[in-house]
Design a protein around this motif. Sequence first.
Motif, PDB file in Angstrom:
ATOM      1  N   HIS A  87       8.146  15.585 -14.242  1.00 15.04           N
ATOM      2  CA  HIS A  87       7.356  16.314 -15.228  1.00 15.04           C
ATOM      3  C   HIS A  87       5.863  16.026 -15.057  1.00 15.04           C
ATOM      4  O   HIS A  87       5.033  16.947 -15.045  1.00 15.04           O
ATOM      5  N   VAL A  88       5.523  14.752 -14.903  1.00 11.60           N
ATOM      6  CA  VAL A  88       4.119  14.376 -14.736  1.00 11.60           C
ATOM      7  C   VAL A  88       3.595  14.879 -13.392  1.00 11.60           C
ATOM      8  O   VAL A  88       2.448  15.337 -13.286  1.00 11.60           O
ATOM      9  N   GLY A  89       4.427  14.819 -12.349  1.00  9.41           N
ATOM     10  CA  GLY A  89       4.005  15.322 -11.052  1.00  9.41           C
ATOM     11  C   GLY A  89       3.712  16.809 -11.078  1.00  9.41           C
ATOM     12  O   GLY A  89       2.719  17.277 -10.505  1.00  9.41           O
ATOM     13  N   ARG A  90       4.584  17.573 -11.732  1.00  8.26           N
ATOM     14  CA  ARG A  90       4.351  19.021 -11.839  1.00  8.26           C
ATOM     15  C   ARG A  90       3.064  19.312 -12.613  1.00  8.26           C
ATOM     16  O   ARG A  90       2.267  20.177 -12.222  1.00  8.26           O
ATOM     17  N   THR A  91       2.846  18.573 -13.710  1.00  6.09           N
ATOM     18  CA  THR A  91       1.631  18.775 -14.505  1.00  6.09           C
ATOM     19  C   THR A  91       0.385  18.511 -13.674  1.00  6.09           C
ATOM     20  O   THR A  91      -0.597  19.271 -13.733  1.00  6.09           O
ATOM     21  N   CYS A  92       0.402  17.431 -12.893  1.00  5.52           N
ATOM     22  CA  CYS A  92      -0.737  17.094 -12.027  1.00  5.52           C
ATOM     23  C   CYS A  92      -0.959  18.187 -10.983  1.00  5.52           C
ATOM     24  O   CYS A  92      -2.094  18.598 -10.731  1.00  5.52           O
ATOM     25  N   LEU A 117      11.599   9.866  -1.647  1.00  8.13           N
ATOM     26  CA  LEU A 117      12.738   9.043  -2.043  1.00  8.13           C
ATOM     27  C   LEU A 117      12.873   7.865  -1.077  1.00  8.13           C
ATOM     28  O   LEU A 117      12.816   8.058   0.143  1.00  8.13           O
ATOM     29  N   VAL A 118      13.051   6.668  -1.601  1.00 11.21           N
ATOM     30  CA  VAL A 118      13.328   5.511  -0.752  1.00 11.21           C
ATOM     31  C   VAL A 118      14.745   5.666  -0.211  1.00 11.21           C
ATOM     32  O   VAL A 118      15.700   5.745  -0.996  1.00 11.21           O
ATOM     33  N   PRO A 119      14.931   5.702   1.105  1.00  8.89           N
ATOM     34  CA  PRO A 119      16.287   5.877   1.650  1.00  8.89           C
ATOM     35  C   PRO A 119      17.123   4.613   1.461  1.00  8.89           C
ATOM     36  O   PRO A 119      16.578   3.503   1.362  1.00  8.89           O
ATOM     37  N   PRO A 120      18.446   4.739   1.415  1.00 11.94           N
ATOM     38  CA  PRO A 120      19.302   3.548   1.313  1.00 11.94           C
ATOM     39  C   PRO A 120      19.076   2.623   2.507  1.00 11.94           C
ATOM     40  O   PRO A 120      18.934   3.077   3.642  1.00 11.94           O
ATOM     41  N   GLY A 121      19.037   1.312   2.233  1.00 14.63           N
ATOM     42  CA  GLY A 121      18.808   0.349   3.305  1.00 14.63           C
ATOM     43  C   GLY A 121      17.496   0.573   4.019  1.00 14.63           C
ATOM     44  O   GLY A 121      17.413   0.438   5.242  1.00 14.63           O
ATOM     45  N   ALA A 122      16.468   0.918   3.272  1.00  7.94           N
ATOM     46  CA  ALA A 122      15.190   1.319   3.864  1.00  7.94           C
ATOM     47  C   ALA A 122      14.591   0.240   4.749  1.00  7.94           C
ATOM     48  O   ALA A 122      14.563  -0.937   4.400  1.00  7.94           O
ATOM     49  N   THR A 123      14.121   0.676   5.897  1.00  6.96           N
ATOM     50  CA  THR A 123      13.288  -0.156   6.759  1.00  6.96           C
ATOM     51  C   THR A 123      11.881   0.426   6.724  1.00  6.96           C
ATOM     52  O   THR A 123      11.663   1.524   6.195  1.00  6.96           O
ATOM     53  N   GLN A 162      -3.385  13.165  -4.001  1.00  6.51           N
ATOM     54  CA  GLN A 162      -3.976  12.346  -5.050  1.00  6.51           C
ATOM     55  C   GLN A 162      -2.958  11.516  -5.819  1.00  6.51           C
ATOM     56  O   GLN A 162      -3.295  10.529  -6.447  1.00  6.51           O
ATOM     57  N   LEU A 163      -1.702  11.968  -5.793  1.00  2.00           N
ATOM     58  CA  LEU A 163      -0.654  11.279  -6.548  1.00  2.00           C
ATOM     59  C   LEU A 163       0.583  11.192  -5.672  1.00  2.00           C
ATOM     60  O   LEU A 163       1.088  12.213  -5.200  1.00  2.00           O
ATOM     61  N   VAL A 164       1.064   9.961  -5.443  1.00  2.00           N
ATOM     62  CA  VAL A 164       2.269   9.738  -4.636  1.00  2.00           C
ATOM     63  C   VAL A 164       3.361   9.210  -5.556  1.00  2.00           C
ATOM     64  O   VAL A 164       3.208   8.152  -6.171  1.00  2.00           O
ATOM     65  N   LEU A 165       4.453   9.951  -5.657  1.00  2.00           N
ATOM     66  CA  LEU A 165       5.593   9.577  -6.488  1.00  2.00           C
ATOM     67  C   LEU A 165       6.695   9.044  -5.580  1.00  2.00           C
ATOM     68  O   LEU A 165       7.147   9.738  -4.668  1.00  2.00           O
ATOM     69  N   ILE A 166       7.126   7.811  -5.817  1.00  2.00           N
ATOM     70  CA  ILE A 166       8.157   7.184  -4.987  1.00  2.00           C
ATOM     71  C   ILE A 166       9.340   6.842  -5.873  1.00  2.00           C
ATOM     72  O   ILE A 166       9.253   5.972  -6.754  1.00  2.00           O
ATOM     73  N   LYS A 187       2.597  -1.641   0.505  1.00  2.00           N
ATOM     74  CA  LYS A 187       1.304  -2.255   0.184  1.00  2.00           C
ATOM     75  C   LYS A 187       0.221  -1.717   1.117  1.00  2.00           C
ATOM     76  O   LYS A 187      -0.898  -1.402   0.685  1.00  2.00           O
ATOM     77  N   ASP A 188       0.561  -1.570   2.399  1.00  2.00           N
ATOM     78  CA  ASP A 188      -0.387  -1.041   3.374  1.00  2.00           C
ATOM     79  C   ASP A 188      -0.770   0.397   3.040  1.00  2.00           C
ATOM     80  O   ASP A 188      -1.944   0.777   3.078  1.00  2.00           O
ATOM     81  N   LEU A 189       0.228   1.201   2.679  1.00  2.00           N
ATOM     82  CA  LEU A 189      -0.041   2.602   2.362  1.00  2.00           C
ATOM     83  C   LEU A 189      -0.915   2.744   1.121  1.00  2.00           C
ATOM     84  O   LEU A 189      -1.800   3.608   1.065  1.00  2.00           O
ATOM     85  N   THR A 190      -0.688   1.894   0.108  1.00  2.00           N
ATOM     86  CA  THR A 190      -1.500   1.990  -1.110  1.00  2.00           C
ATOM     87  C   THR A 190      -2.960   1.645  -0.846  1.00  2.00           C
ATOM     88  O   THR A 190      -3.850   2.080  -1.582  1.00  2.00           O
ATOM     89  N   GLU A 191      -3.218   0.858   0.207  1.00  2.00           N
ATOM     90  CA  GLU A 191      -4.588   0.498   0.539  1.00  2.00           C
ATOM     91  C   GLU A 191      -5.262   1.532   1.450  1.00  2.00           C
ATOM     92  O   GLU A 191      -6.482   1.624   1.486  1.00  2.00           O
ATOM     93  N   ARG A 192      -4.462   2.310   2.164  1.00  2.00           N
ATOM     94  CA  ARG A 192      -5.032   3.245   3.147  1.00  2.00           C
ATOM     95  C   ARG A 192      -4.987   4.704   2.708  1.00  2.00           C
ATOM     96  O   ARG A 192      -5.728   5.532   3.256  1.00  2.00           O
ATOM     97  N   ILE A 193      -4.120   5.036   1.773  1.00  2.00           N
ATOM     98  CA  ILE A 193      -4.062   6.413   1.260  1.00  2.00           C
ATOM     99  C   ILE A 193      -4.820   6.452  -0.060  1.00  2.00           C
ATOM    100  O   ILE A 193      -4.560   5.667  -0.966  1.00  2.00           O
ATOM    101  N   TYR A 194      -5.747   7.381  -0.168  1.00  2.00           N
ATOM    102  CA  TYR A 194      -6.612   7.444  -1.349  1.00  2.00           C
ATOM    103  C   TYR A 194      -5.913   8.175  -2.494  1.00  2.00           C
ATOM    104  O   TYR A 194      -6.324   9.265  -2.903  1.00  2.00           O
ATOM    105  N   ALA A 195      -4.851   7.580  -2.994  1.00  2.00           N
ATOM    106  CA  ALA A 195      -4.057   8.216  -4.039  1.00  2.00           C
ATOM    107  C   ALA A 195      -3.545   7.158  -5.009  1.00  2.00           C
ATOM    108  O   ALA A 195      -3.541   5.960  -4.716  1.00  2.00           O
ATOM    109  N   THR A 196      -3.120   7.614  -6.173  1.00  2.00           N
ATOM    110  CA  THR A 196      -2.455   6.759  -7.155  1.00  2.00           C
ATOM    111  C   THR A 196      -0.961   6.779  -6.880  1.00  2.00           C
ATOM    112  O   THR A 196      -0.366   7.853  -6.749  1.00  2.00           O
ATOM    113  N   PHE A 197      -0.349   5.611  -6.795  1.00  2.00           N
ATOM    114  CA  PHE A 197       1.079   5.503  -6.500  1.00  2.00           C
ATOM    115  C   PHE A 197       1.851   5.236  -7.795  1.00  2.00           C
ATOM    116  O   PHE A 197       1.475   4.373  -8.595  1.00  2.00           O
TER     117      PHE A 197
END
Length: 322
Positions: A87-92, A117-123, A162-166, A187-197
Motif C-alpha cells: 500500500h505504501v509502495g503504491r502510494t509513493c 523478495l528475499v529468496p529461500p536460502g538466500a546467498t 527512491q524506495l526499495v521494499l524488501i 548493508k552494502d546496497l543501502t550505502e550505495r543505492i540512494y534510496a530508503t530501504f
Amino acid sequence: MTTWQGWQHFATTPPPAPPQPGQAPRSREERLAYHSAFVTVRTPAIDALARHVRTLMILGRHQTTTARPSLIVTGPAAAGKTTALLHVGRTCHLAHTHRNPAPPGRRQAQVPVAYVLVPPGATAKTLTTEFARYLGIPVTTRMTQAQITDAVCHTYNTAGVQLVLIDEIHRLNPRTTTGAEAADLLKDLTERIYATFVYAGIDVTTTPLFSGVRGAQLAGRATLITCSPLPARHGQTHPFTDVITDLENALDLQHHRPGTLPRHHAYLHQRTAGRIGSLTRLIRQAAITAITDGTERITKTALDAVQLDHLAEQQTRPTRRR
C-alpha cells in the motif's frame, strides 16, 4: 510484482472500489471478482508506516556519506505486513509519477519504487540477482558477485529508485556463512543505492537477523514498525470493530443488513485472534459464498461455516487432549 513491469501494472491499476450510491448494480461475476480482490482498509500499521516512510525519505534525500535510515515492518503471520508494504509502495509510486510525468515519447521518466523478495536460502549472489531481475539487468553465470552488485547499484541510481521494499527478510540467517554474506550485501546496497530501504518479515526481532555485530548494525539504523493483531479495545477506541465496520461498508451484497458484522465483533476477534489477514479472508469467503448460494447476506452462521487458515483454526479450535 518482483519485476518493474509487474510492479508498474500493480501500482497503476486502480484498486477495487466499493459500490457507490447511484451506481448501476454490478453483475454476479463482477461482484465475485470484486470480493476476491476486495479493498484494503487503513490500519494503524499502514498509517504509521506511511508516516515514517515520508519522513525518512526526506531525511535521507541528501545523505550520501553513510547508509540512510531504514524501516523494518515486523509481526506475526497474517497480520498485514505485506499489505502495508504494498500500500505504501503504491502510494509513493503514484505520488512520484504525478509530480514527475514522463516526457513526450517515453512511458516512464523514472522508476521510483523497487519490490524484492528475499529468496529461500538466500546467498549474496541470489539476492543480488533478484535486485537485477526487477529492472531486467542482464546477469550471466560468468559475472562475479562484485560485477552484479556494481551493475545493480549503477542501474538503480540511474533509474532514480527512491524506495526499495524488501519482503520476507526473516529468510536471512546471518549465523550461516551464506546468510552473513547476504546480510553484508544488504548493508552494502543501502550505502550505495540512494534510496530508503523498508524491510518486512515475520517476527524479525526474534530471528538471528538482530543478533551479533550485524544485527546491532541493523538495529542501530532501522526503525521498527510492528504489525500486531488488532486489539478489541485500545483505551477509548475499538480498532478491531472499526476495521470490521470499514470492511462491511465495502461489501457488495444485495440483502446484507448493515451493522451485522460489528455486532459480532467479539466472535470475530476470537475467530481470527485479531489478525487482519485472517479477518479479511473470513469476510471475503463468506461474501463469495453468499453470492454463490443466493442468500446475499453474511450471518454468524455463515461465518462459522467458513474454514479459515490453519493458524486461525488452531487458535480458536484447539485439539482436545485425550
